[in-house]
Design an enzyme around this catalytic site. Structure first.
Site, PDB file in Angstrom:
ATOM      1  N   CYS A   1       0.833  -1.196   0.000  1.00  0.00           N
ATOM      2  CA  CYS A   1       0.000   0.000   0.000  1.00  0.00           C
ATOM      3  C   CYS A   1       0.879   1.260   0.000  1.00  0.00           C
ATOM      4  O   CYS A   1       1.475   1.586  -1.023  1.00  0.00           O
ATOM      5  CB  CYS A   1      -0.972  -0.038   1.179  1.00  0.00           C
ATOM      6  SG  CYS A   1      -2.372   1.094   1.014  1.00  0.00           S
TER       7      CYS A   1
ATOM      8  N   HIS B   1      -3.056  -5.561   1.328  1.00  0.00           N
ATOM      9  CA  HIS B   1      -2.458  -5.856   2.639  1.00  0.00           C
ATOM     10  C   HIS B   1      -2.546  -7.343   2.962  1.00  0.00           C
ATOM     11  O   HIS B   1      -3.449  -7.774   3.702  1.00  0.00           O
ATOM     12  CB  HIS B   1      -3.197  -5.083   3.734  1.00  0.00           C
ATOM     13  CG  HIS B   1      -3.049  -3.604   3.692  1.00  0.00           C
ATOM     14  ND1 HIS B   1      -2.073  -2.923   4.384  1.00  0.00           N
ATOM     15  CD2 HIS B   1      -3.762  -2.664   3.035  1.00  0.00           C
ATOM     16  CE1 HIS B   1      -2.194  -1.628   4.165  1.00  0.00           C
ATOM     17  NE2 HIS B   1      -3.222  -1.443   3.349  1.00  0.00           N
TER      18      HIS B   1
ATOM     19  N   GLU C   1      -0.819  -8.926   5.018  1.00  0.00           N
ATOM     20  CA  GLU C   1      -0.526  -9.126   6.440  1.00  0.00           C
ATOM     21  C   GLU C   1      -1.789  -9.133   7.297  1.00  0.00           C
ATOM     22  O   GLU C   1      -1.746  -9.555   8.464  1.00  0.00           O
ATOM     23  CB  GLU C   1       0.449  -8.046   6.939  1.00  0.00           C
ATOM     24  CG  GLU C   1      -0.135  -6.664   7.172  1.00  0.00           C
ATOM     25  CD  GLU C   1      -0.323  -5.842   5.897  1.00  0.00           C
ATOM     26  OE1 GLU C   1      -0.753  -4.687   6.020  1.00  0.00           O
ATOM     27  OE2 GLU C   1      -0.037  -6.357   4.802  1.00  0.00           O
TER      28      GLU C   1
END
Length: 205
Positions: A83, A183, A185
């Site tokens: 991002c 994202h 994660e």
């Protein structure tokens, strides 16, 4: 540090630092936060997390890590940006501040906040080239997209454009540099981080 357990830092100025540290550890890396140049010097690779790219740029300059990071990138250190981290790795930015600086390294033009504001965040199934199994669940939060890439950039993933038949580039790789608009994660699926760890291991050989 052995190549089988590379030391990978997460730029800990803002963003999803803890989540990246967890994902990297799950991918068999030795993960540690990095804020200063001396900490950057102790890792084999770096993740630049999401956040606000203009603020991250200012903090990187304030903490004295911008120039050392540029030098490490130029020397071949693997870096993965998510991002805002994608924006930080872009050579060119659209809709950025006039004084906004980036680390650079990927020959691409990135548009900030291209997918809309925070309340327009969304998830999408992503076919990520080089990853086996089911599509990756991409979480997009005020995400950029890649408007254009140079000849040396490999496009790894795209999503359909909402306003027409074209697609938007959301994951790229150039040499030892990897970037995604989304994202991984935040999903519990560590395959993109595993992909990056393999990049780091290959760079160390």
């Amino acid at each position: 540090m052995s190549s089988s357990n590379p030391a990978i830092g997460v730029l800990a100025l803002q963003g999803d630092v803890r989540e990246h540290l967890i994902a990297l550890a799950a991918a068999d890396a030795v993960a540690r936060p990095v804020r200063r140049a001396e900490e950057l010097a102790e890792v084999d690779a770096l993740v630049i997390p999401g956040g606000e790219s203009t603020t991250m740029s200012k903090l990187a300059l304030l903490f004295g890590v911008m120039d050392p990071l540029r030098e490490r990138v130029a020397a071949g250190m693997p870096v993965y940006g998510t991002c805002a981290g994608m924006i930080m790795l872009a050579d060119k930015i659209l809709d950025g501040r006039d004084d906004q600086e980036t680390v650079g390294g990927i020959d691409m033009t990135v548009r900030r906040n291209a997918f809309g504001r925070q309340n327009e965040s969304f998830e999408s199934a992503i076919d990520f080239r080089g990853l086996a199994g089911e599509p990756v669940n991409g979480v997009f939060i005020r995400a950029p997209w890649v408007e254009a890439v140079g000849a040396g950039v490999e496009v790894l993933a795209e999503v359909p454009a909402a306003d027409g038949p074209d697609s938007r580039i959301v994951a790229v790789r150039q040499g030892n540099l990897l970037a995604t608009s989304f994202h991984p994660e935040l999903t519990g699926d560590h395959r993109v981080h595993e992909y990056f760890v393999r990049m780091v291991e290959a760079a160390a050989q």
